[in-house]
Design an enzyme around this catalytic site. Structure first.
Site, PDB file in Angstrom:
ATOM      1  N   CYS B  87       0.905  -1.372  -0.071  1.00 16.96           N
ATOM      2  CA  CYS B  87      -0.152   0.022  -0.006  1.00 16.96           C
ATOM      3  C   CYS B  87       0.732   1.414   0.090  1.00 16.96           C
ATOM      4  CB  CYS B  87      -0.947  -0.146   1.105  1.00 16.96           C
ATOM      5  SG  CYS B  87      -2.246   1.168   1.074  1.00 16.96           S
ATOM      6  N   HIS B 196      -3.606  -5.703   1.263  1.00 15.03           N
ATOM      7  CA  HIS B 196      -2.812  -6.044   2.579  1.00 15.03           C
ATOM      8  C   HIS B 196      -2.666  -7.589   2.942  1.00 15.03           C
ATOM      9  CE1 HIS B 196      -2.432  -1.802   3.886  1.00 15.03           C
ATOM     10  NE2 HIS B 196      -3.385  -1.442   2.884  1.00 15.03           N
ATOM     11  N   GLU B 198      -0.596  -8.697   4.983  1.00 14.00           N
ATOM     12  CA  GLU B 198      -0.519  -8.607   6.614  1.00 14.00           C
ATOM     13  C   GLU B 198      -1.684  -8.779   7.461  1.00 14.00           C
ATOM     14  OE1 GLU B 198      -0.665  -6.102   4.843  1.00 14.00           O
ATOM     15  OE2 GLU B 198      -0.584  -4.371   5.751  1.00 14.00           O
TER      16      GLU B 198
END
Lengths: 81, 226
Positions: B87, B196, B198
């Protein structure tokens, strides 16, 4: 002392959704006849000395490396009197 | 024996904590790196996390790119150190010219936050080897300026060289050219990704655990390299 203005605009081929949103809002507010809007940035740089060729060369370097992303933006540098 | 993966915190980073957590869940040792530091503390790889570094002032990633820590990260990346930008991290990698192109405002102008289906197009990079090419995964996506743009020649080059790492499926959430969600450099050690992974590493907090593969990929690579 001198003021140098750096204008940064998205390149013509890059979509400008902010400019488009402004353009679409204008007729709603009664401002007719505007067919396109492109939105950019204006930087006003105050120098501690004269805007001579050496100073302008450094400002062009700053614009190229930092103020503009030349992948998507064009810039112009001019001295404001 | 494990590997040390650095995660940089810039002023305005949001996802550095989750990125460190993902590294730990994958079996690695997360190392917090500070933007004003110049020392990489002997890390084997670096994650540039999501967020709004320096308030996104000027352009997303434009000021972070000149942080003291970035000089060594850029030099390391050019020498083959694996770097993943997620990002805002992807935006920083483009501003650093480690990756081509740029990220621009979403074409619909809205901030988007959704669980996004992706296809892993290249399972040969340092960060995607634990996936199969063509594998479909769902991970969160949240961005205001996630539209990937590059000139046609660059886009053709990325496609021809297999450097489109991930592509949006079903819906293009931000107007990215050719549905591009992530790309790599020519060597494959630097990857930029708008969604994302994560945030998709644990069943409690993620829509899936399908993001973990990015972190297990790098761990396997680093441990095998020893």
């Amino acid at each position: 002392m001198a003021r140098v203005v750096v204008d940064v605009m998205l390149k013509p081929e890059i979509l400008d959704p902010q400019g488009q949103a402004v353009q679409r809002a204008l007729p709603r507010l009664g401002f007719e006849g505007i067919t396109d809007v492109r939105q950019g940035k204006r930087f006003e740089l105050e120098l501690d000395g004269p805007a001579d060729e050496a100073a302008l060369a450094r400002i062009r370097e700053a614009a190229e490396t930092f103020l503009a992303n030349t992948v998507i933006e064009d810039f112009t540098v001019r001295v404001e009197s | 024996m494990t590997a040390r993966v650095g995660v940089v915190t810039f002023p305005g980073s949001l996802d550095d904590g989750d990125a460190r957590r993902a590294v730990r869940l994958a079996g690695g040792e997360p190392v917090a790196l500070w933007h004003r530091d110049t020392d990489l503390h002997q890390v084997d790889a670096v994650v540039l996390p999501g967020g709004f570094s320096y308030g996104d002032y000027l352009r997303c990633g434009a000021i972070a790119r000149f942080s003291p820590i970035m000089e060594n990260i850029i030099a390391g990346a050019r020498e083959g150190m694996p770097v993943l930008g997620i990002c805002n991290g992807f935006q920083i990698l483009c501003e650093s010219h480690l990756l081509p192109g740029a990220l621009t405002r979403n074409d619909h102008l809205h901030f988007v936050c959704r669980d996004q289906k992706l296809r892993i197009e290249n399972a040969g990079t340092a960060w995607t080897s634990d996936y199969e090419a063509g594998q479909e995964i769902t991970v969160p996506l949240k961005n205001g300026e996630g539209g990937y743009v590059a000139d046609e020649r660059t886009l053709d080059e990325l496609e021809a060289e297999g450097r489109v790492v991930a592509r949006y499926l079903e819906l293009n959430p931000n107007g990215s050219r050719r549905d591009i969600a992530g790309i790599s450099n020519a060597a494959g050690n630097v990857v930029g990704l708008m969604p994302h992974p994560e945030h998709a590493v644990e069943p409690l907090t993620g829509p899936t655990t399908e993001g973990l593969g990015f972190f297990t990929s790098i761990l396997k690579r680093l441990v095998t390299a020893r």
